[in-house]
Design an enzyme around this catalytic site. Sequence first.
Site, PDB file in Angstrom:
ATOM      1  N   LYS A   1       0.869 -31.226  -8.325  1.00 15.89           N
ATOM      2  CA  LYS A   1       1.107 -30.300  -7.330  1.00 15.89           C
ATOM      3  C   LYS A   1      -0.385 -30.545  -6.360  1.00 15.89           C
ATOM      4  O   LYS A   1      -1.279 -30.181  -7.009  1.00 15.89           O
ATOM      5  CB  LYS A   1       1.499 -29.036  -7.221  1.00 15.89           C
ATOM      6  CG  LYS A   1       2.840 -28.806  -7.961  1.00 15.89           C
ATOM      7  CD  LYS A   1       3.954 -29.374  -6.846  1.00 15.89           C
ATOM      8  CE  LYS A   1       4.166 -28.253  -5.459  1.00 15.89           C
ATOM      9  NZ  LYS A   1       4.328 -26.912  -5.865  1.00 15.89           N
TER      10      LYS A   1
ATOM     11  N   GLU B   1      -0.615 -22.104   4.592  1.00 16.90           N
ATOM     12  CA  GLU B   1       0.354 -21.215   4.528  1.00 16.90           C
ATOM     13  C   GLU B   1      -0.103 -19.915   4.647  1.00 16.90           C
ATOM     14  O   GLU B   1       0.441 -18.818   4.964  1.00 16.90           O
ATOM     15  CB  GLU B   1       0.980 -21.326   3.049  1.00 16.90           C
ATOM     16  CG  GLU B   1       1.747 -22.595   2.826  1.00 16.90           C
ATOM     17  CD  GLU B   1       2.128 -22.688   1.336  1.00 16.90           C
ATOM     18  OE1 GLU B   1       3.455 -23.199   0.917  1.00 16.90           O
ATOM     19  OE2 GLU B   1       1.207 -23.033   0.368  1.00 16.90           O
TER      20      GLU B   1
ATOM     21  N   SER C   1      -1.523 -26.382  -8.801  1.00  7.93           N
ATOM     22  CA  SER C   1      -0.535 -25.506  -9.417  1.00  7.93           C
ATOM     23  C   SER C   1      -0.798 -25.219 -10.891  1.00  7.93           C
ATOM     24  O   SER C   1      -1.389 -26.147 -11.591  1.00  7.93           O
ATOM     25  CB  SER C   1       0.898 -25.904  -9.316  1.00  7.93           C
ATOM     26  OG  SER C   1       1.922 -25.585 -10.633  1.00  7.93           O
TER      27      SER C   1
ATOM     28  N   HIS D   1      14.560 -29.482  18.672  1.00 12.64           N
ATOM     29  CA  HIS D   1      15.238 -28.658  17.527  1.00 12.64           C
ATOM     30  C   HIS D   1      14.949 -29.620  16.238  1.00 12.64           C
ATOM     31  O   HIS D   1      16.067 -29.627  15.307  1.00 12.64           O
ATOM     32  CB  HIS D   1      17.023 -29.077  17.925  1.00 12.64           C
ATOM     33  CG  HIS D   1      17.332 -28.796  19.316  1.00 12.64           C
ATOM     34  ND1 HIS D   1      17.678 -27.468  19.962  1.00 12.64           N
ATOM     35  CD2 HIS D   1      17.231 -29.644  20.601  1.00 12.64           C
ATOM     36  CE1 HIS D   1      17.893 -27.540  21.124  1.00 12.64           C
ATOM     37  NE2 HIS D   1      17.530 -28.859  21.440  1.00 12.64           N
TER      38      HIS D   1
END
Length: 483
Positions: free
Chosen positions: A287, A294, A281, A160
């Site tokens: 970043k 992804e 970025s 969980h």
Amino acid sequence: MIHLQQALWSGRFSAGMDDSTLAFTSSLDVDSHLAFYDVMGSLAHVRMLKKCGVIPAEDADSIVAGLKDILTKVEDGTFEFDHSLEDVHTCIEFSLTEAIGPAGGKLHTGRSRNDQVATDFRMYLRDEALRAAEAVNGLMMALVKVAEDNGDAVMPGFTHMQHAQPVTLAQHMLAHAFRFSRDADRFLDAFRRMDKCPLGCAALAGTTYPIDRRMTAEALGFREPTENSMDSVSDRDFVTELAYCAAQTAVHLSSLCEELVLWSSQEFGFIEMDDRYTTGSSIMPQKKNPDIAELVRGKTGAVVGALMTMITMTKGLPLTYNRDLQEDKRPVMESMATVIASAQIMSKVVATTTFHRDRMLEVTSRGQINATDLADYLVTKGVPFREAHGIVGAAVRHSIDTGRNLEDMDLEELRTFSDRIEEDVYDVLPVVRCVERRNSYGGTSPQSTDIQISKAIEQIMVRDEVIRQENQLIQNCWKALRD
Ligand code: ARG
């Protein structure tokens, strides 16, 4: 205007095909990728026609020579697909006849585009299945290597998404590895089932010519011919099955990627991905984004979509060939290519990622993650598990209230919860001991993960050998057909 397509089969038609009809029905954009297999299928077919005496030897020889010229052009990318024809099969046959004259018209004896396309696509997907198994095997190896290099690194195991029990990083990586092991096996299982040749089933009912289907099956590297002509020109199970194999692999890839994305966040801080496999970025200089993971996660949508396309497209189709079946190629060609590329790049991502073992250990020590171990300890002292669960629950509440871990309490404090607790409790509470003691078969202890690593490597090696042999067999066939 009479299109070339209709000029070929003009007898039946009085009016020409509309341009928009040709554009709508053409599959050339997609099935031109089958050109190599189509020529190989034709080479096998014409040799068989010659051997069986179905067409004269000199015609067969000139067809073989013409097909070889076409093959050269297909391989060096100079073959010109005529877009006034509707598919790759027609293009190649037409180009052959243009080159060698009327003898080219004898190639299509005893076959139809229905068995031809089924054969071509099997050959194409057979190669893709082997490539996918190989790519997934490679990713599995990269994961096993992380497990080998980090045998004793401890991290939180989650259920969980909550701290559940301490595990080793090796156990976690091997969990992903065994998922991919099943995926690679599935590709090879699908490969075995599609390893039968439909060529010679003709339009649907077989043929009156004395053809030898065993000979063509063998020449094209198939185990045997398919059993039933009507089934053979309708069957797209092999496409759907691979679409499922790809979808299941994509789902596993997506799950791995989701974790890597989370783990590379500041909140987790478990890993740092290599600069070569991350992006910056355009606005935020600090970043370092896990874009590859992804994208792999995002591509899962289209891969699962291909499975839905196949299963829906084939539902309710009457036997045998229906033009609907032409829609089987693009989705699965794309889903296989996506999964192969994803597995290949994720192997590199995994192999180059730095795992911050200290951070993982530090985080593991928080959150009373060893509560189950304390309960199990009480059981060894004769307390029934249900009762032990309650005792430890109270101890956990106390440790949360006082902001400490269970192992930070002294013996006297621990004994306020149960007088069965003794000095030896400190041997079971440290998280490192928690993983060392989970020694059951398949458990998280380093001793157990060592066994898992050996098993995983054996599975990889066995599969690599199968893939090598199957590829070899196919290559030998291509070589023989070129001679
Ligand atoms: N382009 C067709 C396909 O991919 C080839 C088979 C055509 N057969 C036919 N009867 N129209 O399915």
